[in-house]
Design a protein around this motif. Structure first.
Motif, PDB file in Angstrom:
ATOM      1  N   THR A 143       0.857  -1.196   0.000  1.00  5.94           N
ATOM      2  CA  THR A 143       0.000   0.000   0.000  1.00  5.94           C
ATOM      3  C   THR A 143       0.889   1.241   0.000  1.00  5.94           C
ATOM      4  O   THR A 143       2.069   1.160   0.367  1.00  5.94           O
ATOM      5  CB  THR A 143      -0.924   0.052   1.232  1.00  5.94           C
ATOM      6  OG1 THR A 143      -0.104   0.117   2.420  1.00  5.94           O
ATOM      7  CG2 THR A 143      -1.839  -1.160   1.297  1.00  5.94           C
ATOM      8  N   ALA A 159      -2.312  -4.450   3.350  1.00  4.21           N
ATOM      9  CA  ALA A 159      -3.555  -3.975   2.742  1.00  4.21           C
ATOM     10  C   ALA A 159      -4.791  -4.230   3.606  1.00  4.21           C
ATOM     11  O   ALA A 159      -5.639  -3.331   3.729  1.00  4.21           O
ATOM     12  CB  ALA A 159      -3.735  -4.604   1.360  1.00  4.21           C
ATOM     13  N   TYR A 209      -4.926  -1.687   6.503  1.00  6.88           N
ATOM     14  CA  TYR A 209      -4.922  -0.325   5.949  1.00  6.88           C
ATOM     15  C   TYR A 209      -6.318   0.067   5.475  1.00  6.88           C
ATOM     16  O   TYR A 209      -6.815   1.158   5.791  1.00  6.88           O
ATOM     17  CB  TYR A 209      -3.914  -0.245   4.805  1.00  6.88           C
ATOM     18  CG  TYR A 209      -3.869   1.099   4.116  1.00  6.88           C
ATOM     19  CD1 TYR A 209      -3.195   2.176   4.685  1.00  6.88           C
ATOM     20  CD2 TYR A 209      -4.487   1.288   2.877  1.00  6.88           C
ATOM     21  CE1 TYR A 209      -3.153   3.409   4.047  1.00  6.88           C
ATOM     22  CE2 TYR A 209      -4.440   2.518   2.231  1.00  6.88           C
ATOM     23  CZ  TYR A 209      -3.771   3.572   2.819  1.00  6.88           C
ATOM     24  OH  TYR A 209      -3.727   4.796   2.187  1.00  6.88           O
ATOM     25  N   TYR A 210      -6.967  -0.827   4.745  1.00  2.00           N
ATOM     26  CA  TYR A 210      -8.292  -0.494   4.211  1.00  2.00           C
ATOM     27  C   TYR A 210      -9.404  -0.653   5.250  1.00  2.00           C
ATOM     28  O   TYR A 210     -10.402   0.068   5.205  1.00  2.00           O
ATOM     29  CB  TYR A 210      -8.568  -1.315   2.954  1.00  2.00           C
ATOM     30  CG  TYR A 210      -7.686  -0.873   1.814  1.00  2.00           C
ATOM     31  CD1 TYR A 210      -7.824   0.398   1.265  1.00  2.00           C
ATOM     32  CD2 TYR A 210      -6.683  -1.693   1.315  1.00  2.00           C
ATOM     33  CE1 TYR A 210      -6.988   0.836   0.239  1.00  2.00           C
ATOM     34  CE2 TYR A 210      -5.849  -1.272   0.285  1.00  2.00           C
ATOM     35  CZ  TYR A 210      -6.001  -0.005  -0.245  1.00  2.00           C
ATOM     36  OH  TYR A 210      -5.174   0.427  -1.253  1.00  2.00           O
ATOM     37  N   LYS A 256      -9.291   2.627   6.918  1.00  5.52           N
ATOM     38  CA  LYS A 256      -9.756   3.711   6.040  1.00  5.52           C
ATOM     39  C   LYS A 256     -11.276   3.742   5.948  1.00  5.52           C
ATOM     40  O   LYS A 256     -11.885   4.817   5.946  1.00  5.52           O
ATOM     41  CB  LYS A 256      -9.135   3.570   4.654  1.00  5.52           C
ATOM     42  CG  LYS A 256      -9.489   4.711   3.706  1.00  5.52           C
ATOM     43  CD  LYS A 256      -8.629   4.714   2.474  1.00  5.52           C
ATOM     44  CE  LYS A 256      -9.085   5.768   1.457  1.00  5.52           C
ATOM     45  NZ  LYS A 256      -9.268   7.107   2.058  1.00  5.52           N
ATOM     46  N   ILE A 257     -11.894   2.571   5.885  1.00  4.73           N
ATOM     47  CA  ILE A 257     -13.352   2.506   5.832  1.00  4.73           C
ATOM     48  C   ILE A 257     -13.961   3.208   7.047  1.00  4.73           C
ATOM     49  O   ILE A 257     -14.858   4.047   6.923  1.00  4.73           O
ATOM     50  CB  ILE A 257     -13.829   1.048   5.749  1.00  4.73           C
ATOM     51  CG1 ILE A 257     -13.534   0.466   4.355  1.00  4.73           C
ATOM     52  CG2 ILE A 257     -15.307   0.922   6.085  1.00  4.73           C
ATOM     53  CD1 ILE A 257     -13.693  -1.047   4.279  1.00  4.73           C
ATOM     54  N   ALA A 298     -13.397   3.828  -0.397  1.00  6.53           N
ATOM     55  CA  ALA A 298     -12.194   3.605   0.405  1.00  6.53           C
ATOM     56  C   ALA A 298     -11.276   2.551  -0.210  1.00  6.53           C
ATOM     57  O   ALA A 298     -10.052   2.604  -0.038  1.00  6.53           O
ATOM     58  CB  ALA A 298     -12.583   3.187   1.818  1.00  6.53           C
ATOM     59  N   LEU A 299     -11.854   1.585  -0.938  1.00  5.83           N
ATOM     60  CA  LEU A 299     -11.083   0.480  -1.501  1.00  5.83           C
ATOM     61  C   LEU A 299     -10.622   0.801  -2.916  1.00  5.83           C
ATOM     62  O   LEU A 299     -11.239   1.613  -3.615  1.00  5.83           O
ATOM     63  CB  LEU A 299     -11.941  -0.786  -1.521  1.00  5.83           C
ATOM     64  CG  LEU A 299     -12.358  -1.334  -0.154  1.00  5.83           C
ATOM     65  CD1 LEU A 299     -13.377  -2.457  -0.321  1.00  5.83           C
ATOM     66  CD2 LEU A 299     -11.148  -1.835   0.625  1.00  5.83           C
ATOM     67  N   TRP A 311     -11.329  -3.627  -6.651  1.00  3.89           N
ATOM     68  CA  TRP A 311     -11.329  -4.634  -5.588  1.00  3.89           C
ATOM     69  C   TRP A 311     -12.713  -5.163  -5.239  1.00  3.89           C
ATOM     70  O   TRP A 311     -12.826  -6.258  -4.712  1.00  3.89           O
ATOM     71  CB  TRP A 311     -10.677  -4.046  -4.334  1.00  3.89           C
ATOM     72  CG  TRP A 311      -9.191  -4.155  -4.367  1.00  3.89           C
ATOM     73  CD1 TRP A 311      -8.377  -4.129  -5.472  1.00  3.89           C
ATOM     74  CD2 TRP A 311      -8.326  -4.305  -3.249  1.00  3.89           C
ATOM     75  NE1 TRP A 311      -7.061  -4.238  -5.107  1.00  3.89           N
ATOM     76  CE2 TRP A 311      -7.006  -4.346  -3.737  1.00  3.89           C
ATOM     77  CE3 TRP A 311      -8.537  -4.380  -1.879  1.00  3.89           C
ATOM     78  CZ2 TRP A 311      -5.897  -4.494  -2.911  1.00  3.89           C
ATOM     79  CZ3 TRP A 311      -7.440  -4.514  -1.043  1.00  3.89           C
ATOM     80  CH2 TRP A 311      -6.140  -4.579  -1.559  1.00  3.89           C
TER      81      TRP A 311
END
Length: 392
Positions: free
Chosen positions: A134, A140, A143-144, A147-148, A216-217, A221
């Motif tokens: 990332t 990843a 991290y995501y 972020k969500i 966010a993704l 994805w």
């Protein structure tokens, strides 16, 4: 031989999760003391339950920080998170504070005296990790997942459309498929969020959150095969400490790498930076991130070990997971030469004696942007040139 095709899952929890409320309060206390006395020493734990917050621990700091000040800061933190519900309200919570002086026995072992440098605040092992999967050099899945929740919290607090119907308490979980060792898609997405409108069902909540999750993704994805689990138990109105008791330090995997890397076991929140549980974990991340950012490896795990009262680390261990461009043993030696990894050396190099910790209490201590005032200084990549020169 490491696997190259697999699924990996990490979870995150929001700032309104009961344990994260406690982390926020504990770090708010740390910041209050460090703002007045940069060398203050603290070990602060918080418990939160229905309409009650209990703060306890050890402090060596200025008398000018009063319990009344701490109570006001605690209420302000809960208000900022967004709790104004009958069972947990920033204005009505009973706040009990039980802080006492730090043990003199610990102080003798840790303080500098005569020819003795300041020692580590405890024994233990700390890990840092970085990977190039990332932009933030974080795994990843975690991290995501962070972020969500951060994006949803910003929308909720900014009262953006239907997101204003959401409450502070939330959890996310992202399952990522790896192909040839690289993250390529989300196979499962889990999101449970408190909602203030009791009439909302799982379908209605999904309509609110799905646009934020997709944004966010990475664009490719989410596919037709991605499985969604949004509020899978149905109604989620009673949230936070009113629904489940919270404690400081119970989300250490959420705070770090989502299980993609080892964890030494020590929590971060509520501790001043003389505590190597916190500062050495930050230093290990700093070193690992600079190694990957310098192109010396695609992945790096770094372990540091300490003994209470001893200044220098007992060991430095580097694992580049078969992705390295340099000899790991040589890198171990170089890292110890480039950065003073004593507790005082870490605090000086990273500028940790500042009130910068409340902001770390949710959405991860790592993978964040360095702040102009010194926050998240361990995310800097200012060691790249020195690393390359030393290993040339």
């Amino acid at each position: 031989m490491p696997r190259s095709n697999y699924l990996f899952t990490s979870e995150s929890v929001s700032e309104g999760h009961p344990d994260k409320v406690c982390d926020r309060i504990s770090d708010t206390v740390v910041d209050a003391y460090l703002a007045v006395m940069p060398e203050a020493r603290l070990g602060v734990e918080t418990l939160a339950t229905t309409n009650r917050i209990v703060i306890a621990g050890e402090v060596r700091g200025p008398d000018s920080v009063t319990f009344k000040d701490l109570e006001e800061l605690t209420r302000a933190a809960v208000k900022d998170i967004g709790y104004e519900q009958a069972g947990f309200h920033w204005k009505n919570n009973d706040v009990a504070i039980h802080l006492h002086a730090q043990s003199a026995d610990i102080a003798v072992g840790v303080d500098a005296a005569g020819n003795k440098d300041e020692g580590a605040g405890d024994q233990g092992i700390m890990f840092g990790y970085a990977t190039d999967e990332t932009p933030a050099l974080m795994p990843a899945p975690i991290y995501y997942a962070h972020k969500i929740l951060k994006d949803l919290a910003d929308a909720r607090k900014g009262k953006h459309g239907a997101a204003a119907k959401l409450g502070p308490d939330a959890k996310s979980q992202v399952t990522v498929r790896y192909a040839d060792g690289r993250p390529v898609e989300a196979t499962q997405i889990v999101l449970s969020t408190q909602h203030l409108d009791e009439s909302l069902d799982s379908g209605a909540v999904r309509e609110i959150v799905e646009p934020y999750i997709r944004a966010a993704l990475p664009e490719s994805w989410v596919t037709d095969q991605t499985v969604w689990h949004v509020n899978p138990t149905g109604k989620f109105v009673i949230g936070g400490p009113d629904g489940d008791c919270g404690l400081t330090g119970r989300k250490i995997i959420v705070d770090t790498y989502g299980g993609a890397a080892p964890h030494g076991g020590g929590a971060f929140s509520g501790k001043d930076p003389t505590k190597v549980d916190r500062s050495a974990a930050y230093a290990a991340r700093y070193l690992a991130k600079n190694v990957v950012a310098a192109g010396l490896a695609r992945k790096a795990t770094i372990q540091l070990a300490y003994a209470i009262g001893v200044a220098k680390p007992l060991s430095i261990y580097v694992d580049l997971h078969g992705t390295g461009e340099v000899d790991e043993a040589k890198l171990e030696s170089v890292l110890g030469q480039l950065v003073d990894l004593s507790p005082r050396g870490i605090r000086t190099h990273l500028g940790l004696n500042k009130p910068i910790y409340a902001r770390t209490s949710a959405y991860g201590h790592f993978g964040r942007e360095p702040d102009a005032d010194g926050g998240f200084s361990w995310e800097r990549t200012d060691l790249i040139g020195q690393l390359k020169s030393a290993l040339a």
